[in-house]
Scaffold this active site. Structure first.
Site, PDB file in Angstrom:
ATOM      1  N   GLU A  47      -3.772   2.006   0.576  1.00 37.92           N
ATOM      2  CA  GLU A  47      -3.116   1.307   1.993  1.00 37.92           C
ATOM      3  C   GLU A  47      -4.389   1.053   2.991  1.00 37.92           C
ATOM      4  O   GLU A  47      -4.139   1.807   3.932  1.00 37.92           O
ATOM      5  CB  GLU A  47      -2.008   2.065   2.217  1.00 37.92           C
ATOM      6  CG  GLU A  47      -0.599   1.853   1.577  1.00 37.92           C
ATOM      7  CD  GLU A  47       0.631   2.465   2.044  1.00 37.92           C
ATOM      8  OE1 GLU A  47       0.572   3.591   2.744  1.00 37.92           O
ATOM      9  OE2 GLU A  47       1.521   2.086   1.631  1.00 37.92           O
ATOM     10  N   GLU A  63       3.526   0.444  -5.278  1.00 40.25           N
ATOM     11  CA  GLU A  63       4.699   1.169  -4.600  1.00 40.25           C
ATOM     12  C   GLU A  63       5.739   0.278  -4.059  1.00 40.25           C
ATOM     13  O   GLU A  63       5.469  -0.595  -3.614  1.00 40.25           O
ATOM     14  CB  GLU A  63       4.050   1.737  -3.252  1.00 40.25           C
ATOM     15  CG  GLU A  63       3.070   3.024  -3.730  1.00 40.25           C
ATOM     16  CD  GLU A  63       2.636   3.712  -2.531  1.00 40.25           C
ATOM     17  OE1 GLU A  63       3.448   3.808  -1.346  1.00 40.25           O
ATOM     18  OE2 GLU A  63       1.384   4.316  -2.189  1.00 40.25           O
TER      19      GLU A  63
END
Ligand code: BG6
Length: 469
Positions: A172, A364
């Site tokens: 991320e 995810e």
């Protein structure tokens, strides 16, 4: 219409070292920034490790990895995403040689995966910068971290290059805009961190990512290197064109990371922002050349969408959404306030595919919820229909996107086994198919139990998605 996913689709689950391994000071491991974040993002970092930090023991994957991987195999996992703790390999982050005990641990993990025919997907850096690099270098604001990170990657590629094909450089990466300490190892409090220093740190991470992409390709022919970004569709709150433009500006925040990783250069809208905000980055000619080493695929997490408006009166920050934004009045939220939007996944997949034309990988997605362990027919389990419904609805939309023509490599649910939450450091925010008996106060046996969703996911994988409704 496509009713199943492509042949060879990589079904599986995802985790991160600091949230499940435990063994925080075993095997020669050094401290990472997570060791001073006992409350996750809820409170500022502590001076040193404290015993109330659930991550110190995690779910004890460090000792129970074989049992856990066997459970993943039982569900039919094709892929398992895990991260390597940088401070297990280089305890302070800047040593000359790696820590053999740390390397040996991941050898054992890879042995187990191989035994079950599960493909590893390795995140090189998942919110676990060695604490020494944070404290003594101010994290990624320092250019020196590029070299330390490269040395770390070189050690990983040498050791595991024959066994690992899929690599992600930074988890991320766009989250550094919001969480400079957790994401970039930058201890300066966010309100004191200048945009100049923040973007310089981002530049260092982007250069490091590009340099190790090149290194991976040199050292491991056939390696596939991906960037990893938080996917966040940003909708205008109303059809007012000013809201559409406001949404575009917020979307640019995240696009920039994918644009640079996929196109190898800074996009015009970001250069404009630098000019207008008097941000002058130190970008060398070598950096520019390095950045042209673009990624092979784009991976992303997807949990929420958000809205944006130009109207200051309506611009109430959504308390629960990880990255803020204006709440969408049409959506429901999870118990932690994260707004649930399965169709947003289809939207963002089409968007990314059209924008970058690189294969996508959903690494995810999942629902953090409170689970209750109950007994059904003499067996302890969790009846997590809410989780099944969340995952089903998102996978149906992913399948729609595949039918739209999107090239999707795989799907790994977040926290396939319960683990410690990143944002709140709680155990009670559970995502897994496997329940782990551990509570927020640290009590519990650490025993594992299959939830109802365990069998559901097994069937989804066995039918390559035809089981979805
Ligand atoms: C992502 C992170 O932001 O979301 C994971 O990559 C994290 O590390 C996951 O665990 C879910 O967030 P949380 O705060 O519910 O654990």
């Amino acid at each position: 219409m496509t009713t199943t996913f492509p042949e060879g689709f990589l079904w599986g689950g995802a985790t991160a070292a600091n949230q499940l391994e435990g063994g925080y000071n075993e095997g020669g491991k050094g401290l990472s920034i997570q060791d001073v974040m006992p409350q996750g993002l809820l409170t500022p970092p502590t001076d040193g490790p404290t015993q109330d930090n659930l991550k110190q023991e995690g779910i004890d994957f460090y000792h129970r990895y074989a049992e856990d991987i066997a459970l993943f195999a039982e569900m039919g996992f094709k892929v398992f995403r895990f991260s390597i703790a940088w401070s297990r390999i280089f305890p302070k982050g800047n040593e000359d040689t790696p820590n053999e005990e740390g390397l040996a641990f991941y050898d054992r993990v890879l042995d187990e995966l191989e035994k079950h025919g599960i493909e590893p997907l390795v995140t090189i850096s998942h919110y676990e910068t060695p604490l020494h690099l944070a404290r003594d270098y101010n994290g990624w604001t320092s250019r020196e971290l590029i070299g330390f990170y490269e040395r770390y990657c070189q050690a990983l590629f040498e050791r595991y290059g024959q066994r690992v094909k899929y690599w992600l450089t930074f988890n991320e990466i766009n989250s550094v805009l919001h969480f400079p300490f957790m994401s970039g190892g930058i201890p300066t409090p966010p309100e004191q961190l200048s945009q100049q220093d923040l973007y310089q740190a981002i530049h260092h991470e982007l250069v490091a990512s590009a340099r190790v992409t090149r290194l991976a390709h040199q050292m491991m022919p056939g390696a596939q290197v991906g960037c990893m970004i938080i996917a966040l569709p940003v909708y205008p709150l109303t059809p007012d064109p000013s809201d559409v433009v406001a949404a575009m500006h917020v979307a640019h925040d995240s696009y920039a990371f994918g644009d640079i990783h996929c196109r190898g250069e800074y996009p015009g809208y970001l250069l404009r922002r630098f000019r207008e905000q008097d941000i002058e980055l130190d970008i060398t000619d070598q950096d520019r050349e390095d950045l042209t080493n673009t990624v092979d695929f784009v991976s992303f997490s997807y949990y929420v969408s958000t809205c944006e408006t130009a109207d200051p009166v309506k611009k109430v920050e959504g308390a629960g959404n990880l990255l803020g934004g204006v709440p969408n009045p049409t959506l429901q939220a999870s118990e932690w306030g994260w707004q649930i939007d399965p169709q947003g996944l289809r939207v963002v997949m089409n968007d990314y595919w059209e924008r970058w034309r690189k294969p996508l990988f959903i690494v995810e997605n999942g629902l953090g919820a409170v689970d209750e362990l109950v007994e059904v027919d003499g067996t302890k389990t969790v009846v997590d229909d809410y989780r099944i419904s969340y995952l089903n609805d998102h996978l149906v939309q992913a399948r729609e996107a595949v039918a739209d023509g999107v090239n999707l490599l795989g799907y790994t649910t977040w926290g396939c086994i319960d683990l410690v939450s990143a944002s709140t450091a709680q155990m009670s925010k559970r995502y897994g198919f496997v329940y782990v008996d551990r509570n927020d106060d640290g009590t519990g046996t650490l025993d594992r139990y299959r939830k109802k969703s365990f069998e559901w996911y097994r069937q989804v994988i066995a039918t390559n998605g035809a089981h979805l409704q």
